[in-house]
Design an enzyme around this catalytic site. Structure first.
Site, mmCIF file in Angstrom:
data_model
loop_
_atom_site.group_PDB
_atom_site.id
_atom_site.type_symbol
_atom_site.label_atom_id
_atom_site.label_comp_id
_atom_site.label_asym_id
_atom_site.label_seq_id
_atom_site.Cartn_x
_atom_site.Cartn_y
_atom_site.Cartn_z
ATOM 1 N N LYS A 1 0.827 -1.208 0.000
ATOM 2 C CA LYS A 1 0.000 0.000 0.000
ATOM 3 C C LYS A 1 0.870 1.271 0.000
ATOM 4 C CE LYS A 1 -3.404 -2.835 -0.033
ATOM 5 N NZ LYS A 1 -4.312 -3.266 0.994
HETATM 6 C C1 LIG Z 1 -5.265 -4.339 1.498
HETATM 7 C C2 LIG Z 1 -6.724 -4.245 1.502
HETATM 8 C C3 LIG Z 1 -7.509 -4.504 2.646
HETATM 9 C C4 LIG Z 1 -6.998 -5.126 3.909
HETATM 10 O O1 LIG Z 1 -5.856 -4.677 4.381
HETATM 11 P P1 LIG Z 1 -4.923 -5.545 5.358
HETATM 12 O O2 LIG Z 1 -4.151 -4.466 6.021
HETATM 13 O O3 LIG Z 1 -4.092 -6.429 4.485
HETATM 14 O O4 LIG Z 1 -5.783 -6.303 6.306
HETATM 15 C C5 LIG Z 1 -8.862 -4.253 2.580
HETATM 16 N N1 LIG Z 1 -9.449 -3.822 1.467
HETATM 17 C C6 LIG Z 1 -8.748 -3.607 0.338
HETATM 18 C C7 LIG Z 1 -9.469 -3.127 -0.870
HETATM 19 C C8 LIG Z 1 -7.375 -3.825 0.314
HETATM 20 O O5 LIG Z 1 -6.692 -3.648 -0.823
#
Ligand SMILES: *Cc1c(COP(=O)(O)O)cnc(C)c1O
Length: 394
Positions: free
Chosen positions: A197
């Site tokens: 991210k």
């Molecule tokens: C990465 C992601 C999540 C969850 O994030 P984590 O930190 O990995 O639990 C939720 N929704 C979307 C659309 C994502 O890309």
């Protein structure tokens, strides 16, 4: 013109090293921020947590930030704070990571899948309205790939029907909707700090909100549902409702604070790479791009393209595996959530429920995009796409 042999058929790959679709950037300053926490007294629930929460909230123009152990935990807590429970429903998109819908299911509620817009690939607000029932409590839109959803329309539907909007902004940290930063618009907005991210804490997530009521509730849910009823007896506590251990530590938050300093530069670089791609693909046969409506400033978590299958002799998986053999980490975001075996079995979902999302998913590919990619890396991706599409072109 003689086409170069594809790597998948034994030819030389476009590049020698694997290029992943996303990758974190951790520098020496990040590392010393983490080690200084490790050398101190408090390695969890010290001062870094609140500092990170305020810094993220400030960066996106929200009043409160509540850190969680990951983005999924943050989504779960936001769904609970919105009042989701057994016999309630929340409307979400099928074109997302399963965590968006799983969070609804954790509450005992039913996820209802609205179809997407063919142009933007985000949830379609007309389709949301059709699916509302007296049991609907929340709308959980996702800023797919980093493009903010049409928040005005969605908030308007929510207002008319007394619903809570939980924006899954795990792709869109740094995005802007009609001059307002993502995080400052919805009732609650959720970010993830997973390594792919925009900024990372290793694992981590956050809910940002302007509501002190939600903020308080979210803090309680993060820490077992504990309250301290008596200020004169700081050692006493009670469980006022069922909560969880969804805390994020000072170690993680120190990394997040240090990463946050580079967020604007990183979003800028993501935009630069996305426009370089867009320019190259505009004239290429066999590939198209989703639309970015005006007033929506994309944060480019991932770069997705749509294959024109009518002009190709193979399918999406054929293209993805050929690109991967060229050492380009092409990927799929996402197989539609309602077609996963668990969702089919538990909620009776299946083919035909969201025809646009199902059709789009057959054509979707994700190409590498992360801030530390060089211009040379971008050229390799474009060369590999040209080579592979040229080979499979009709
Ligand atoms: C990465 C992601 C999540 C969850 O994030 P984590 O930190 O990995 O639990 C939720 N929704 C979307 C659309 C994502 O890309």
């Amino acid at each position: 013109m003689r086409l170069e042999e594809l790597a998948i058929n034994g030819g030389a790959a476009v590049r020698r090293e694997w290029l992943p679709y996303g990758r974190q950037d951790v520098n020496d300053e990040d590392i010393s921020a983490v080690t200084s926490v490790l050398k101190g007294d408090m390695i969890t629930q010290g001062p870094r947590v609140a500092e990170f929460e305020s810094a993220v909230a400030e960066e996106c123009g929200a009043k409160y930030g509540i850190a969680f152990s990951n983005g999924t935990a943050a989504l779960h807590a936001a769904c609970l704070a919105a009042g989701l429970g057994a016999s309630s429903e929340a409307v979400t998109t099928p074109l997302t990571f399963a965590a968006s819908a799983n969070a609804i299911v954790y509450c005992g509620a039913r996820p209802v899948f609205a179809d997407i817009s063919r142009e933007t690939l985000n949830i379609d607000s007309v389709s949301i309205e059709r699916l509302l029932t007296p049991r609907t409590k929340a709308i959980l839109p996702v800023d797919f790939a980093g493009l903010p959803v049409d928040l005005d329309k969605i908030l308007n539907i929510a207002k008319k029907n007394a619903l809570v909007v939980i924006e899954d902004a795990c792709h869109s940290f740094g995005a802007v909707y009609k001059r307002k930063k993502v995080g400052s618009v919805s009732h609650m907005t959720v970010f993830s700090f997973h390594p792919v991210k925009h900024i990372t804490t290793g694992e981590g997530g956050m809910v940002v909100t302007d509501s002190s009521v939600y903020a308080e509730k979210l803090r309680r849910l993060r820490h077992h549902g504990i309250t301290q009823p008596d200020k004169d007896r700081p050692w006493a506590y009670e469980i006022s409702e069922l909560g969880y251990n969804y805390r994020l530590s000072d170690i993680h938050c120190a990394l997040g604070l240090s990463q946050l300093k580079r967020i604007r530069k990183w979003v800028e670089r993501r935009r630069e790479i996305a426009s370089a791609y867009a320019e190259c693909f505009a004239s290429m046969k066999g590939i198209g791009l989703p639309k970015v409506p005006s007033g929506h400033e994309h944060a480019w978590h991932i770069f997705v393209a749509l294959l024109d299958l009518n002009s190709l002799t193979t399918d999406r998986d054929g293209i993805i595996s050929a690109l991967r053999c060229e050492n380009i980490g092409a990927a799929l975001h996402y197989p539609p959530v309602h077609l996963h075996p668990f969702y089919k079995r538990t909620f009776g979902c299946g083919e035909g429920l969201c025809p646009i999302a199902e059709d789009i998913a057959k054509k979707l590919i994700t190409l590498p995009l992360f801030p530390s990619m060089t211009d040379g890396d971008v050229k390799d991706v474009v060369a590999a796409v040209r080579k592979v599409l040229g080979h499979y072109g009709k």
